[in-house]
Scaffold this active site. Structure first.
Site, PDB file in Angstrom:
ATOM      1  N   TRP A  31       4.934  11.249 -11.732  1.00 31.23           N
ATOM      2  CA  TRP A  31       3.911  10.627 -12.582  1.00 31.23           C
ATOM      3  C   TRP A  31       2.662  11.504 -12.506  1.00 31.23           C
ATOM      4  O   TRP A  31       2.307  11.998 -11.433  1.00 31.23           O
ATOM      5  CB  TRP A  31       3.559   9.228 -12.077  1.00 31.23           C
ATOM      6  CG  TRP A  31       4.210   8.106 -12.846  1.00 31.23           C
ATOM      7  CD1 TRP A  31       5.520   7.765 -12.801  1.00 31.23           C
ATOM      8  CD2 TRP A  31       3.570   7.191 -13.742  1.00 31.23           C
ATOM      9  NE1 TRP A  31       5.736   6.698 -13.609  1.00 31.23           N
ATOM     10  CE2 TRP A  31       4.576   6.304 -14.206  1.00 31.23           C
ATOM     11  CE3 TRP A  31       2.264   7.019 -14.207  1.00 31.23           C
ATOM     12  CZ2 TRP A  31       4.299   5.278 -15.101  1.00 31.23           C
ATOM     13  CZ3 TRP A  31       2.000   5.989 -15.085  1.00 31.23           C
ATOM     14  CH2 TRP A  31       3.007   5.142 -15.537  1.00 31.23           C
ATOM     15  N   SER A  65       4.515   7.535  -7.483  1.00 30.68           N
ATOM     16  CA  SER A  65       3.931   7.458  -6.139  1.00 30.68           C
ATOM     17  C   SER A  65       4.581   6.369  -5.293  1.00 30.68           C
ATOM     18  O   SER A  65       4.689   6.510  -4.068  1.00 30.68           O
ATOM     19  CB  SER A  65       2.428   7.208  -6.231  1.00 30.68           C
ATOM     20  OG  SER A  65       1.795   8.357  -6.743  1.00 30.68           O
ATOM     21  N   PHE A  66       5.004   5.286  -5.941  1.00 34.81           N
ATOM     22  CA  PHE A  66       5.638   4.211  -5.169  1.00 34.81           C
ATOM     23  C   PHE A  66       6.854   4.727  -4.416  1.00 34.81           C
ATOM     24  O   PHE A  66       7.133   4.278  -3.295  1.00 34.81           O
ATOM     25  CB  PHE A  66       6.033   3.070  -6.119  1.00 34.81           C
ATOM     26  CG  PHE A  66       6.498   1.829  -5.422  1.00 34.81           C
ATOM     27  CD1 PHE A  66       5.599   1.017  -4.742  1.00 34.81           C
ATOM     28  CD2 PHE A  66       7.836   1.463  -5.429  1.00 34.81           C
ATOM     29  CE1 PHE A  66       6.027  -0.125  -4.085  1.00 34.81           C
ATOM     30  CE2 PHE A  66       8.275   0.325  -4.783  1.00 34.81           C
ATOM     31  CZ  PHE A  66       7.367  -0.473  -4.102  1.00 34.81           C
ATOM     32  N   GLU A  67       7.564   5.684  -5.013  1.00 31.49           N
ATOM     33  CA  GLU A  67       8.783   6.224  -4.392  1.00 31.49           C
ATOM     34  C   GLU A  67       8.483   7.270  -3.315  1.00 31.49           C
ATOM     35  O   GLU A  67       9.402   7.757  -2.638  1.00 31.49           O
ATOM     36  CB  GLU A  67       9.701   6.837  -5.459  1.00 31.49           C
ATOM     37  CG  GLU A  67      10.429   5.814  -6.316  1.00 31.49           C
ATOM     38  CD  GLU A  67       9.562   5.133  -7.346  1.00 31.49           C
ATOM     39  OE1 GLU A  67       8.661   5.804  -7.902  1.00 31.49           O
ATOM     40  OE2 GLU A  67       9.762   3.931  -7.590  1.00 31.49           O
ATOM     41  N   ILE A  90      -3.650   6.715 -11.233  1.00 33.33           N
ATOM     42  CA  ILE A  90      -4.866   6.629 -12.051  1.00 33.33           C
ATOM     43  C   ILE A  90      -5.018   5.197 -12.570  1.00 33.33           C
ATOM     44  O   ILE A  90      -4.053   4.583 -13.036  1.00 33.33           O
ATOM     45  CB  ILE A  90      -4.818   7.647 -13.210  1.00 33.33           C
ATOM     46  CG1 ILE A  90      -4.757   9.069 -12.637  1.00 33.33           C
ATOM     47  CG2 ILE A  90      -6.045   7.481 -14.118  1.00 33.33           C
ATOM     48  CD1 ILE A  90      -4.697  10.175 -13.664  1.00 33.33           C
ATOM     49  N   HIS A  96      -1.780  -2.763 -11.690  1.00 36.49           N
ATOM     50  CA  HIS A  96      -0.780  -1.941 -11.005  1.00 36.49           C
ATOM     51  C   HIS A  96      -1.413  -0.945 -10.035  1.00 36.49           C
ATOM     52  O   HIS A  96      -0.865  -0.673  -8.981  1.00 36.49           O
ATOM     53  CB  HIS A  96       0.058  -1.161 -12.026  1.00 36.49           C
ATOM     54  CG  HIS A  96       1.307  -1.869 -12.397  1.00 36.49           C
ATOM     55  ND1 HIS A  96       1.345  -2.882 -13.326  1.00 36.49           N
ATOM     56  CD2 HIS A  96       2.572  -1.726 -11.944  1.00 36.49           C
ATOM     57  CE1 HIS A  96       2.574  -3.328 -13.432  1.00 36.49           C
ATOM     58  NE2 HIS A  96       3.344  -2.648 -12.602  1.00 36.49           N
ATOM     59  N   PHE A 121      -1.048  12.367   3.880  1.00 38.61           N
ATOM     60  CA  PHE A 121      -1.350  11.571   2.681  1.00 38.61           C
ATOM     61  C   PHE A 121      -2.131  12.425   1.684  1.00 38.61           C
ATOM     62  O   PHE A 121      -3.309  12.718   1.902  1.00 38.61           O
ATOM     63  CB  PHE A 121      -2.176  10.356   3.114  1.00 38.61           C
ATOM     64  CG  PHE A 121      -2.470   9.367   2.036  1.00 38.61           C
ATOM     65  CD1 PHE A 121      -1.509   8.447   1.652  1.00 38.61           C
ATOM     66  CD2 PHE A 121      -3.700   9.342   1.404  1.00 38.61           C
ATOM     67  CE1 PHE A 121      -1.779   7.511   0.666  1.00 38.61           C
ATOM     68  CE2 PHE A 121      -3.981   8.417   0.412  1.00 38.61           C
ATOM     69  CZ  PHE A 121      -3.018   7.495   0.045  1.00 38.61           C
ATOM     70  N   ARG A 135     -10.164  17.254  -8.428  1.00 30.98           N
ATOM     71  CA  ARG A 135      -9.640  17.317  -7.055  1.00 30.98           C
ATOM     72  C   ARG A 135      -8.310  18.056  -6.948  1.00 30.98           C
ATOM     73  O   ARG A 135      -7.681  18.069  -5.901  1.00 30.98           O
ATOM     74  CB  ARG A 135      -9.496  15.885  -6.512  1.00 30.98           C
ATOM     75  CG  ARG A 135     -10.848  15.241  -6.252  1.00 30.98           C
ATOM     76  CD  ARG A 135     -10.803  13.726  -6.239  1.00 30.98           C
ATOM     77  NE  ARG A 135     -12.138  13.174  -5.963  1.00 30.98           N
ATOM     78  CZ  ARG A 135     -13.111  13.097  -6.867  1.00 30.98           C
ATOM     79  NH1 ARG A 135     -12.925  13.514  -8.110  1.00 30.98           N
ATOM     80  NH2 ARG A 135     -14.297  12.609  -6.525  1.00 30.98           N
TER      81      ARG A 135
HETATM   82  N1  RBF Z   1       2.959   6.186 -10.488  1.00 30.98           N
HETATM   83  C1  RBF Z   1       2.039   7.093 -10.164  1.00 30.98           C
HETATM   84  O1  RBF Z   1       2.324   7.987  -9.348  1.00 30.98           O
HETATM   85  N2  RBF Z   1       0.773   7.072 -10.684  1.00 30.98           N
HETATM   86  C2  RBF Z   1       0.379   6.103 -11.565  1.00 30.98           C
HETATM   87  O2  RBF Z   1      -0.765   6.146 -12.029  1.00 30.98           O
HETATM   88  C3  RBF Z   1       1.324   5.114 -11.924  1.00 30.98           C
HETATM   89  N3  RBF Z   1       0.977   4.111 -12.782  1.00 30.98           N
HETATM   90  C4  RBF Z   1       1.880   3.159 -13.064  1.00 30.98           C
HETATM   91  C5  RBF Z   1       1.507   2.092 -13.907  1.00 30.98           C
HETATM   92  C6  RBF Z   1       2.438   1.088 -14.213  1.00 30.98           C
HETATM   93  C7  RBF Z   1       2.014  -0.024 -15.121  1.00 30.98           C
HETATM   94  C8  RBF Z   1       3.754   1.169 -13.676  1.00 30.98           C
HETATM   95  C9  RBF Z   1       4.779   0.099 -13.988  1.00 30.98           C
HETATM   96  C10 RBF Z   1       4.115   2.196 -12.861  1.00 30.98           C
HETATM   97  C11 RBF Z   1       3.201   3.214 -12.552  1.00 30.98           C
HETATM   98  N4  RBF Z   1       3.566   4.282 -11.721  1.00 30.98           N
HETATM   99  C12 RBF Z   1       2.625   5.203 -11.365  1.00 30.98           C
HETATM  100  C13 RBF Z   1       4.964   4.466 -11.282  1.00 30.98           C
HETATM  101  C14 RBF Z   1       5.295   3.843  -9.939  1.00 30.98           C
HETATM  102  O3  RBF Z   1       4.746   4.647  -8.892  1.00 30.98           O
HETATM  103  C15 RBF Z   1       6.837   3.799  -9.764  1.00 30.98           C
HETATM  104  O4  RBF Z   1       7.377   5.077  -9.989  1.00 30.98           O
HETATM  105  C16 RBF Z   1       7.488   2.817 -10.727  1.00 30.98           C
HETATM  106  O5  RBF Z   1       6.869   1.559 -10.668  1.00 30.98           O
HETATM  107  C17 RBF Z   1       9.002   2.691 -10.409  1.00 30.98           C
HETATM  108  O6  RBF Z   1       9.195   2.137  -9.117  1.00 30.98           O
END
Ligand code: RBF
Length: 157
Positions: A31, A65-67, A90, A96, A121, A135
């Site tokens: 992302w 980032s969640f992963e 962002i 979220h 981190f 940054r």
């Molecule tokens: N992942 C990021 O790394 N940066 C983001 O800004 C970001 N924004 C997200 C916004 C929404 C509404 C959703 C649903 C996911 C976003 N994700 C973002 C992805 C998230 O980290 C992850 O990959 C997904 O939710 C799948 O588990």
């Protein structure tokens, strides 16, 4: 915590441990890839500059980032000396941002407490893309460079 006053991207080379013999994983969220790729390049080039061998720098891509938490824990299990987690979250119109930022921060903290190797981190949590650009090679340096320096310093422990 303002990074405006804390640009360590230009650092004193003399106090950085040598990276020869180290294996380092860099986990990169896709992302906001334009930003995370610049952070990755900054980190990789800094590790190479400090004698980490190219083959010993292994990149893991994860979707967002969640992963990073799962990706970093997989890397820890593969006995890397240190893991660098790179992401860029962002602020959008919904909440979220808070949930993902908090989950990633807590998840990586837990890996540092429980895992075999430190996880650095390097996750930007910005209000807008301009802050992220500043940054990742802009006026506030490149946080990927700083993450690589933090990784090398953690080896000392
Ligand atoms: N992942 C990021 O790394 N940066 C983001 O800004 C970001 N924004 C997200 C916004 C929404 C509404 C959703 C649903 C996911 C976003 N994700 C973002 C992805 C998230 O980290 C992850 O990959 C997904 O939710 C799948 O588990």
């Amino acid at each position: 915590m303002a990074s405006a006053n804390k640009n360590i991207s230009s650092y004193d080379d003399l106090n950085i441990p040598d990276g020869n013999d180290l294996r380092i994983a860099i986990v990169v969220a896709q992302w906001n890839q334009a930003i995370t790729n610049k952070l990755y390049i900054g980190a990789r080039e800094t590790l190479l500059k400090h004698n980490v061998v190219a083959e010993n720098i292994v990149k893991f891509n994860v979707p967002g980032s969640f992963e990073l938490i799962y990706g970093a824990s997989k890397a820890q299990a593969q006995n890397f000396d240190v893991v660098i987690a790179i992401g860029c979250i962002i602020q959008g119109e919904t909440r979220h941002f808070e949930f993902i930022s908090n989950a990633v921060t807590q998840g990586i903290k837990d890996l540092n407490l429980n895992g075999k190797s430190p996880v650095i981190f390097c996750v930007l949590t910005d209000d807008n893309i301009r802050q992220s650009q500043s940054r990742s090679g802009g006026k506030f340096g490149n946080k990927g460079v700083e993450a690589a320096i933090a990784a090398l310093k953690m080896i000392l422990l």
